[in-house]
Design a protein around this motif. Sequence first.
Motif, PDB file in Angstrom:
ATOM      1  N   ASN A  31       0.844  -1.187   0.000  1.00  0.00           N
ATOM      2  CA  ASN A  31       0.000   0.000   0.000  1.00  0.00           C
ATOM      3  C   ASN A  31       0.882   1.241   0.000  1.00  0.00           C
ATOM      4  OD1 ASN A  31       0.282   1.299   2.868  1.00  0.00           O
ATOM      5  ND2 ASN A  31       0.023  -0.863   3.256  1.00  0.00           N
ATOM      6  N   GLN A  33       0.609   5.500   1.168  1.00  0.00           N
ATOM      7  CA  GLN A  33      -0.160   6.562   1.788  1.00  0.00           C
ATOM      8  C   GLN A  33       0.441   7.904   1.377  1.00  0.00           C
ATOM      9  OE1 GLN A  33       0.168   5.686   5.997  1.00  0.00           O
ATOM     10  NE2 GLN A  33      -1.486   4.193   5.931  1.00  0.00           N
ATOM     11  N   TYR A  35       0.624  12.023   2.668  1.00  0.00           N
ATOM     12  CA  TYR A  35       0.446  12.959   3.768  1.00  0.00           C
ATOM     13  C   TYR A  35       0.803  14.361   3.293  1.00  0.00           C
ATOM     14  CZ  TYR A  35       0.304   9.024   7.070  1.00  0.00           C
ATOM     15  OH  TYR A  35      -0.036   7.867   7.747  1.00  0.00           O
ATOM     16  N   GLN A  37       2.039  18.149   4.878  1.00  0.00           N
ATOM     17  CA  GLN A  37       2.556  18.855   6.046  1.00  0.00           C
ATOM     18  C   GLN A  37       2.645  20.334   5.710  1.00  0.00           C
ATOM     19  OE1 GLN A  37       6.508  17.622   7.359  1.00  0.00           O
ATOM     20  NE2 GLN A  37       6.085  18.230   9.456  1.00  0.00           N
ATOM     21  N   HIS A  42       2.392  19.502  11.341  1.00  0.00           N
ATOM     22  CA  HIS A  42       2.728  18.090  11.373  1.00  0.00           C
ATOM     23  C   HIS A  42       2.034  17.391  10.208  1.00  0.00           C
ATOM     24  CE1 HIS A  42      -0.939  18.682  13.794  1.00  0.00           C
ATOM     25  NE2 HIS A  42      -1.324  17.529  13.272  1.00  0.00           N
ATOM     26  N   PRO A  43       2.504  16.212   9.833  1.00  0.00           N
ATOM     27  CA  PRO A  43       1.886  15.510   8.705  1.00  0.00           C
ATOM     28  C   PRO A  43       0.428  15.157   8.983  1.00  0.00           C
ATOM     29  CG  PRO A  43       4.032  14.580   9.234  1.00  0.00           C
ATOM     30  CD  PRO A  43       3.672  15.504  10.353  1.00  0.00           C
ATOM     31  N   PHE A  45      -2.729  12.893   7.286  1.00  0.00           N
ATOM     32  CA  PHE A  45      -3.060  11.838   6.327  1.00  0.00           C
ATOM     33  C   PHE A  45      -4.026  12.366   5.274  1.00  0.00           C
ATOM     34  CE2 PHE A  45      -3.740   7.483   5.080  1.00  0.00           C
ATOM     35  CZ  PHE A  45      -5.071   7.399   4.706  1.00  0.00           C
ATOM     36  N   GLN A  48      -4.991   6.631   1.240  1.00  0.00           N
ATOM     37  CA  GLN A  48      -4.236   5.399   1.080  1.00  0.00           C
ATOM     38  C   GLN A  48      -4.693   4.706  -0.196  1.00  0.00           C
ATOM     39  OE1 GLN A  48      -2.889   2.244   4.077  1.00  0.00           O
ATOM     40  NE2 GLN A  48      -4.905   1.496   3.463  1.00  0.00           N
ATOM     41  N   PHE A  88       4.195  14.211   1.281  1.00  0.00           N
ATOM     42  CA  PHE A  88       4.992  13.002   1.484  1.00  0.00           C
ATOM     43  C   PHE A  88       4.216  11.781   1.027  1.00  0.00           C
ATOM     44  CE2 PHE A  88       8.431  14.649   4.008  1.00  0.00           C
ATOM     45  CZ  PHE A  88       7.903  15.704   4.722  1.00  0.00           C
ATOM     46  N   SER A  92       4.836   0.845   2.254  1.00  0.00           N
ATOM     47  CA  SER A  92       5.260  -0.304   3.042  1.00  0.00           C
ATOM     48  C   SER A  92       4.923  -1.570   2.274  1.00  0.00           C
ATOM     49  CB  SER A  92       4.574  -0.318   4.400  1.00  0.00           C
ATOM     50  OG  SER A  92       3.175  -0.422   4.254  1.00  0.00           O
ATOM     51  N   LYS A  97       8.873  -2.180   7.472  1.00  0.00           N
ATOM     52  CA  LYS A  97       8.492  -0.918   8.083  1.00  0.00           C
ATOM     53  C   LYS A  97       7.954   0.028   7.019  1.00  0.00           C
ATOM     54  CE  LYS A  97      12.528  -1.173  11.125  1.00  0.00           C
ATOM     55  NZ  LYS A  97      13.016  -2.374  10.450  1.00  0.00           N
ATOM     56  N   ILE A  98       7.304   1.070   7.479  1.00  0.00           N
ATOM     57  CA  ILE A  98       6.860   2.117   6.565  1.00  0.00           C
ATOM     58  C   ILE A  98       8.059   2.995   6.238  1.00  0.00           C
ATOM     59  CG2 ILE A  98       6.206   3.798   8.359  1.00  0.00           C
ATOM     60  CD1 ILE A  98       3.699   4.361   6.642  1.00  0.00           C
ATOM     61  N   PHE A 100       9.016   6.639   4.453  1.00  0.00           N
ATOM     62  CA  PHE A 100       8.534   7.895   3.904  1.00  0.00           C
ATOM     63  C   PHE A 100       9.507   8.409   2.850  1.00  0.00           C
ATOM     64  CE2 PHE A 100       4.938   9.693   6.327  1.00  0.00           C
ATOM     65  CZ  PHE A 100       4.794   8.713   7.287  1.00  0.00           C
ATOM     66  N   GLY A 101       8.958   8.989   1.786  1.00  0.00           N
ATOM     67  CA  GLY A 101       9.787   9.736   0.856  1.00  0.00           C
ATOM     68  C   GLY A 101      10.238  11.026   1.513  1.00  0.00           C
ATOM     69  N   LYS A 102      11.200  11.714   0.891  1.00  0.00           N
ATOM     70  CA  LYS A 102      11.708  12.961   1.466  1.00  0.00           C
ATOM     71  C   LYS A 102      10.741  14.111   1.269  1.00  0.00           C
ATOM     72  CE  LYS A 102      16.627  11.874   1.108  1.00  0.00           C
ATOM     73  NZ  LYS A 102      16.881  11.745   2.532  1.00  0.00           N
TER      74      LYS A 102
ATOM     75  N   GLY B  42      12.536  14.078   5.084  1.00  0.00           N
ATOM     76  CA  GLY B  42      11.349  13.275   5.311  1.00  0.00           C
ATOM     77  C   GLY B  42      11.329  12.702   6.709  1.00  0.00           C
ATOM     78  N   LEU B  43      10.375  11.850   6.948  1.00  0.00           N
ATOM     79  CA  LEU B  43      10.231  11.237   8.264  1.00  0.00           C
ATOM     80  C   LEU B  43      11.035   9.946   8.325  1.00  0.00           C
ATOM     81  CD1 LEU B  43       7.688  13.110   7.974  1.00  0.00           C
ATOM     82  CD2 LEU B  43       6.593  11.558   9.588  1.00  0.00           C
ATOM     83  N   TRP B 100       0.577  -1.119   9.007  1.00  0.00           N
ATOM     84  CA  TRP B 100       1.096  -0.060   8.140  1.00  0.00           C
ATOM     85  C   TRP B 100       0.011   0.417   7.178  1.00  0.00           C
ATOM     86  CZ3 TRP B 100       4.652   1.950  10.597  1.00  0.00           C
ATOM     87  CH2 TRP B 100       5.678   1.207  11.191  1.00  0.00           C
ATOM     88  N   GLY B 107       1.078  13.936  16.121  1.00  0.00           N
ATOM     89  CA  GLY B 107       1.125  15.033  17.074  1.00  0.00           C
ATOM     90  C   GLY B 107       1.906  16.196  16.496  1.00  0.00           C
TER      91      GLY B 107
END
Lengths: 110, 115
Positions: A31, A33, A35, A37, A42-43, A45, A48, A88, A92, A97-98, A100-102, B42-43, B100, B107
């Motif tokens: 999948n 997602q 986001y 920001q 903050h990011p 959502f 998805q 972003f 995953s 793990k998930i 994130f792109g930059k 990024g994160l 995921w 936050g």
Amino acid sequence: GQQVMQIPQYQHVQEGEDFTTYCNSSTTLSNIQWYKQRPGGHPVFLIQLVKSGEVKKQKRLTFQFGEAKKNSSLHITATQTTDVGTYFCAGSDRDDKIIFGKGTRLHILP
Amino acid sequence: GAGVSQSPSNKVTEKGKDVELRCDPISGHTALYWYRQRLGQGLEFLIYFQGNSAPDKSGLPSDRFSAERTGESVSTLTIQRTQQEDSAVYLCASSLFFSWSYEQYFGPGTRLTVT
């Protein structure tokens, strides 16, 4: 390991122009997602995507998931000043793990 | 209802000191995630909790980083002997269950500056 690349890093557009950001993964994703920001925020959502070739729309935003489930795009039609921010993608696979792109930082010129 | 809260919002510390960052997830959310975001980047995923358990700690950058969660609620991220490269915004997120595929609610973050 899994990598998620996002291009472009920055994009300046005139208000009213369209904008697209692209996300490419080194591995097949289960999948993806997206986001947003806002500056100083903050990011948050957005959406998805799960199915191969899936296309989803949210008003002026169109999200696509590639047939091979290795790439995705976000297209904004007729940008507005409220679209300013960093977009972003986060992918995953089933067991990993998930990642994130930059992000793509969008600036809107009035 | 209340969203995810984090404290402090800003923390300036001297190199070598320990810091504790706190996250209060959305009530009822069983999964909690920590991320690091360096300036303009990024994160970077650090760790997640499923309930009070952290099944995978491999995302933590070094053994100076640790995290715990109690009562399936509050979580603290501790950084020992802080270094300048630890300067970043530390974001916490929660989701109803761990996957995921679930939407994560973020936050506002803690901005850590190590001088």
